[in-house]
Write a protein that holds these residues in place. Structure first.
Motif, PDB file in Angstrom:
ATOM      1  N   TRP A 112      -6.866  -7.296  -0.303  1.00 28.37           N
ATOM      2  CA  TRP A 112      -7.429  -6.245   0.309  1.00 28.37           C
ATOM      3  C   TRP A 112      -9.033  -6.370   0.456  1.00 28.37           C
ATOM      4  CZ3 TRP A 112      -4.483  -2.419   2.529  1.00 28.37           C
ATOM      5  CH2 TRP A 112      -3.112  -2.661   2.363  1.00 28.37           C
TER       6      TRP A 112
ATOM      7  N   GLY B 193      -5.666   5.031  -1.115  1.00 31.01           N
ATOM      8  CA  GLY B 193      -5.776   4.033  -2.234  1.00 31.01           C
ATOM      9  C   GLY B 193      -4.343   3.532  -2.293  1.00 31.01           C
TER      10      GLY B 193
ATOM     11  N   THR C 116      -8.991   1.266   2.585  1.00 27.83           N
ATOM     12  CA  THR C 116      -7.896   1.921   1.647  1.00 27.83           C
ATOM     13  C   THR C 116      -8.339   3.270   1.047  1.00 27.83           C
ATOM     14  OG1 THR C 116      -9.058   0.482  -0.266  1.00 27.83           O
ATOM     15  CG2 THR C 116      -7.124  -0.495   0.954  1.00 27.83           C
TER      16      THR C 116
ATOM     17  N   GLU D 190      -3.456   0.615  -2.677  1.00 26.16           N
ATOM     18  CA  GLU D 190      -3.216  -0.889  -2.474  1.00 26.16           C
ATOM     19  C   GLU D 190      -2.945  -1.714  -3.432  1.00 26.16           C
ATOM     20  OE1 GLU D 190      -6.088   0.505  -2.331  1.00 26.16           O
ATOM     21  OE2 GLU D 190      -7.442  -0.897  -3.169  1.00 26.16           O
TER      22      GLU D 190
ATOM     23  N   ILE E 251       0.718  -1.312  -0.007  1.00 30.54           N
ATOM     24  CA  ILE E 251      -0.135  -0.045   0.063  1.00 30.54           C
ATOM     25  C   ILE E 251       0.935   1.173   0.088  1.00 30.54           C
ATOM     26  CG2 ILE E 251      -0.375  -0.178   2.580  1.00 30.54           C
ATOM     27  CD1 ILE E 251      -3.217   1.103   1.816  1.00 30.54           C
TER      28      ILE E 251
END
Lengths: 492, 617
Positions: B532, B544, B539, B546, B196
């Motif tokens: 995820w 975001g 996330t 990820e 991430i």
């Protein structure tokens, strides 16, 4: 840690600089075999240039001698015979560029793909689909023979890749603005900051700054690399121009303000700061910079004056407490403390008086009190401390007030070694009874404790406390006296 | 993974190989400049060098004298100078000055620069501009990874944090990729990579490209899975006071490259001692992950045991005594020495912490994490600033306030900033500008109501559009969303529950039960879910970036759960703290897995914030 081998001792004696130690570790060369095996598996680590790319490389060494170089050489040859493991490959993930790549609105990358040795025909045909492009890429129409003199004929993509791998490359052929920008965008897409900066250095040399600045506006990532590079090599002026052209005036102002740190001489620094006042800071920062200038201006005056007074031995305070350092370039609060220490009671007309500093720099009541208290307590000027809290109402009665809790005041006084007689006055002012008693116990303010219990009519606690004080002491007698007082109505 | 039967944790791979690799390459490079030479070493490369080589090694390869790079004119009389440096403009500039001074003096020498772990074009360009390109040969020492302990590997690049997160310079991305590549080549092949953060994504890509460029041999994997995480995914955790032993030692005495210097105060002698802190130190190994409150009890128990062991002597005959001396005494003495050191350290830390009202400080921190009595916290911070107590500490509290509250109210921001500048110097204007740029200390924007709007709009439109909207919003103001994340991931346990620090029930024990580190919680969640899925909201709040990828296109084959699958390499881009490492060790014990932490550097709140300072020339 270091075994005292004679030759090493020799070494340390001969070095003029401070020595440092290495932990002896077992340097068993038979283990080399094992590491060699590992070296084999990491090709790029020790590998030299690919042979075909080997151009003039200046080296002082002749043939590498000794076991290590030999082993590395062997490493190289063994690398090539290793088998491939392809099924372990990882998928590519989409690393989205954070900004649109190109501001010019059309992509030229296809053109250069077409020009490459192993160019993709798909993109070539794509480029022909748009007739307008030809006008922007006149070089394409030149006969191939004209390129012969070029060292290389690599696409932006290939060039960036080669740069990443540390192979030979050439940027000279990226001459049109479009070519240059394509190269830059390709470097940004490869996420390698080292290559991005390398391309930017080339663009800095080969483009006028106006054009480069204009193109960087829409390329945030490249722009940040450029700014960082200019900062590192110290091209202050260019950086200022860059910020100016981008209307980043606050950045520009801060950038220039930062330079005052490089001015050692205090008078020059003051003048520099004065000059900063005209910079386009945000309104808040402008006030701070104004303060900075005013502060240094006054510190210079105070310093000159006090230095003279101190050396002439006129004032007792300097004799008793010689100054440990100059006041120049100290923070505002330190200056206030200094003024409360050495210039207490001066009329607020003088620059060095606490009142003047307080007013000039808009110091809050709380802050002023804390600093003043610290300074006066350090000098054990308990009368001044007392006066800090005393307010008179219109009837002439005095009362003690404080913008911060009295438990804090007690804390500060105690840290400055205030005697119990002083401390207990302030412990008494703590409003919360429990807090008052715990503070009084901590600092052995017997009177406060005894009086509080008496006021609470808490006979039991008083008896308990009698057990804690020394028999026959004044506190003890006081408790006895209270306990035997028949007038009091105890609650227990 | 959580409910599978707990097996014995697998053995960790042997990382000493990395040291030998680095040493061999250094020797090879030194041999490229044959003959006697003086070696100048960049200050912060000295400790790492200490860990892999020694003076004898260098002397065997014709190194005559050693100097520290001090950016001053040199006094060497050698005909050959070798510079072992980081690729920094400032250092290269200094070398240019040295060489040009020699030239002006008509003095001929040979020069070689060895850049570690790699060279940068900007450095070479400087050599060219200064007219000494060609007079100086350059090389790269690919010393990417230094094993600090059985389960900690460091890139020793503290500047990574500032360069990437503050300046936006991606110069170290490929370095991170190369480090991964090295680990992959020696201990891989990896089968899964999770990550991430934008930098993690780029480092992954760089690594993947390097794998494709090279060739690979089939070998038995020792490390199965990898987790990459950007430091800015979780900035709260490194800013908290550390209360686990190893972290506390780092906060107070600063552990440098796995080594700490205990002052005379600790050693109760007249000189300070340098001590290696790693799993080899048996006493340290048992207390490093413990909450500080537990350490005293442990140490005194240990001391009693030691006494008993010594006391055994009294009833011994000659023969027994002989065995005792030859077999046990040395060990006991060693233990005795370590024990007294750690007791001394604990006492000294205790003293320091009581002096600065540590309890009250922790209380404020916990209130901030919990979002409780914020006004009181602000006045505590204010007073901290007013009293001119440690500048970095004040800054730390301000940043924690900002991160947990999604920024300060404009009124508070202005007043706290003004007071800070008054107390610590107006030049910290520059520091504030840096903190703002990084999102560590910001002012709430009037548009903060966006959050509300965002969630309303989010409900109306489909997910994809909502994602785009969020991107747009987050670019307006980089928010930490700490409260929402905390609720979603249960990071802050209810404060009314008792937390038994002797028997920790979760990773929160590293912060006295007040907070589970976000970074470690994410790792736990992703490993548990094998990706995820189900963490979409989380996330989204983390901006975001990820990813979770599996090797090979046919990754669906039922993989044998070999030991390597239970060895997880976690790479922190931008540094990690000892507390986080302790939390991961705890998680590993719970789940029967082992974590290997790879970090660009060991960090803590002071290092992180000091890297933001701009107040010196």
């Amino acid at each position: 840690m270091m075994r005292g081998k004679p030759d090493e001792d020799d070494y340390w004696n001969s070095s003029k600089f401070k020595a440092f130690t290495f932990d002896d570790e077992d340097d068993d060369f038979t283990r080399l075999k094992e590491s060699k095996r590992a070296v084999n598996s990491i090709r790029s680590l020790v590998e030299e240039e690919d042979e075909e790319d080997d151009v003039e490389k200046v080296s002082w060494s002749g043939e590498p001698v000794g076991s290590i170089s030999w082993s590395v050489k062997e490493t190289e040859s063994s690398i090539r015979s290793t088998g491939e493991v392809r099924d372990q490959s990882f998928p590519k993930i989409h690393t989205a560029p954070s900004l649109p790549k190109n501001s010019s609105g059309y992509s030229l990358s296809s053109l250069f793909k077409g020009k490459a040795k192993t160019g993709s025909f798909q993109s070539f045909s794509e480029s022909f689909g748009d007739p307008s492009i030809r006008n922007y890429a006149p070089e394409l129409r030149k006969p191939k023979s004209e390129y012969k003199d070029y060292v290389s004929d690599w696409t932006p993509e290939e060039t960036v890749k080669r740069m990443q791998q540390g192979k030979v490359y050439s940027l000279e052929k990226f001459r049109s603005l479009q070519d240059k920008l394509l190269l830059l965008d390709e470097a940004v897409n490869a996420h390698d900051g080292n290559v991005i900066t390398a391309v930017l250095i080339y663009l800095k040399k080969s483009l006028s700054k106006e054009i480069l600045f204009r193109e960087l506006i829409t390329r945030e990532i490249a722009l940040r690399h450029y700014i960082h590079y200019l900062k590192e090599i110290g091209e202050q002026k260019l950086l200022v121009e860059l910020f100016k052209s981008m209307d980043r005036t606050e950045d520009m102002a801060l950038m220039q303000y930062r330079d005052h740190l490089n001015v050692r001489d205090e008078n020059k620094r003051r003048d520099f700061l004065k000059n900063c006042l005209s910079f386009p800071f945000s309104p808040d920062d402008a006030t701070h910079v104004q303060d900075h200038y005013t502060l240094l201006e006054r510190q210079i005056i105070i310093e000159a004056n006090d230095k003279q007074v101190e050396s002439s031995g006129q004032a007792d305070i300097f004799k008793k407490y010689p100054r440990k350092a100059s006041i120049l370039n100290m923070p505002i609060i330190t200056t206030l403390y200094y003024s409360c220490f050495y210039h207490y009671g001066e009329s607020d007309g003088t620059f060095s008086s606490p009142a003047n500093i307080r007013k000039t720099f808009r110091i809050s009541d709380k802050q002023f009190l804390l600093t003043c208290l610290g300074a006066r307590a350090k000098l054990k000027a308990w009368f001044d401390v007392d006066a800090l809290f005393t307010t008179k109402n219109w009837l002439g009665y005095t009362k003690k007030r404080s913008p911060i809790g009295f438990h804090r005041i007690v804390d500060i006084l105690q840290k400055n070694n205030a005697p119990v007689q002083v401390l207990q006055d302030y412990v008494n002012l703590v409003e919360d009874v429990e807090q008052k008693i715990s503070l009084a116990q901590k600092y052995k303010c017997h009177d406060v404790i005894i009086n509080t219990y008496r006021d609470l009519k808490d006979r039991q606690q008083l008896i308990v406390y009698r057990g804690k004080v020394e028999k026959g002491s004044s506190e003890y007698r006081k408790i006895e006296e209270i306990l035997s007082n028949s007038q009091l109505r105890w609650k227990n | 993974m959580a409910h599978s039967v707990r097996r014995d944790a697998p053995e960790l791979p042997d990382f000493s190989l990395l040291k030998r690799l680095a040493r061999d390459q250094l020797i090879y490079l030194l041999e490229q400049l044959p003959g006697r030479k003086d070696l100048f070493i960049e200050a912060d490369l000295m400790s790492p060098l200490d860990r892999i080589a020694n003076v004898t090694t260098l002397k065997q390869h014709d190194v005559d004298k050693l100097y520290k790079v001090e950016h001053k004119p040199i006094v060497s009389t050698s005909d050959q100078l070798c510079f072992l440096i980081r690729p920094r403009i400032k250092t290269v500039k200094w070398i240019c000055d040295v060489v040009n001074a020699d030239k002006a003096f008509g003095r001929f020498r040979r020069y070689k620069i060895i850049f570690s772990p790699q060279k940068f074009y900007a450095c070479e360009n400087l050599l060219e501009e200064q007219g000494i390109f060609g007079d100086v040969t350059t090389d790269e020492w690919s010393f990417y990874l230094l094993p600090l302990d059985d389960d900690i590997i460091s890139l020793e690049l503290p500047e990574f944090f500032r360069d990437y997160f503050l300046e936006g310079d991606q110069r170290w991305v490929r370095t991170a990729g190369s480090a991964l590549h090295l680990l992959h080549s020696v201990y891989g092949p990896f089968s899964k990579v999770y990550g991430i953060g934008r930098c993690s994504k780029m480092a992954y890509e760089s690594w993947r490209e390097q794998v494709e460029e090279g060739e690979q041999r089939a070998r038995q994997a020792e490390i199965g899975n990898v987790f990459l995480i950007d430091r800015d995914v979780d900035l709260v955790t490194p800013l908290c006071s550390q209360v686990v032993y190893e972290g506390l030692v780092d906060d107070i005495f600063r552990i440098k490259c796995g080594c700490v210097e205990f002052c005379p105060d600790v050693t109760s002698s007249d000189k300070s001692i340098k001590v290696m802190l790693n799993s080899q130190d048996k006493v340290f190994n048992e207390i490093r992950n413990e909450h500080f409150s537990q350490v005293f009890g442990f140490l005194s128990q240990k001391a009693r045991n030691l006494q008993t062991a010594y006391d055994k002597r009294s009833g011994m005959n000659i023969k027994q005594m002989k065995t005792f001396v030859s077999e046990e005494l040395k060990g006991l003495k060693q233990e005795h020495r370590l024990l007294s050191l750690h007791i001394g350290a604990s006492e000294s830390m205790m003293k320091k912490k009581t002096k600065q009202d540590f309890q009250e400080l922790l209380k404020t921190e916990h209130s901030l994490l919990e979002g409780f009595e914020i006004r009181e916290c602000i006045s505590y911070i204010e007073e901290h600033i007013n009293r001119q107590v440690s500048m970095v500490e004040s800054m730390r509290l301000l940043c924690l306030l900002s991160l947990t509250e999604n920024g300060l109210l404009p009124k508070d921001y202005r007043s706290l900033k003004a007071q800070f500048l008054q107390s610590y110097g107006i030049e910290h204007l520059l520091t504030f500008s840096n903190l703002k740029q990084l999102g560590l200390l910001v002012e709430q924007q009037p548009g903060e109501t966006l959050t509300v709007m965002e969630s309303r709009v989010g409900k109306l439109v489909n997910d994809k559009t909502a994602g785009k909207l969020t991107d747009a919003f987050s670019s307006l103001a980089k928010k930490s969303n700490f409260r929402a994340l905390g609720r979603r991931l249960n990071l802050v346990p209810k404060s009314d529950e008792e937390y038994d620090l002797r028997v920790p029930r979760d990773m929160a024990y590293i912060f006295s039960g007040a907070y589970i580190p976000l970074s470690c919680k994410l790792i736990e969640q992703v490993l548990e879910r094998d990706g995820w899925t189900g963490l979409e909201e989380v996330t989204r709040m983390l901006n975001g970036h990820e990813f979770a990828v599996t090797a090979g296109s046919n990754g669906s084959d039922a993989r044998v759960k070999t030991d390597s699958q239970r060895i997880i390499l976690v790479m922190f881009l931008g540094g990690c703290t000892f507390s986080e490492i302790s939390a991961l060790r705890f998680l590993g014990r719970e789940k029967g897995i082992k974590f290997i932490v790879v970090t660009t550097a060991i960090t803590n709140s002071a290092r992180l914030l000091e890297s933001m300072l701009d107040n010196h020339a």
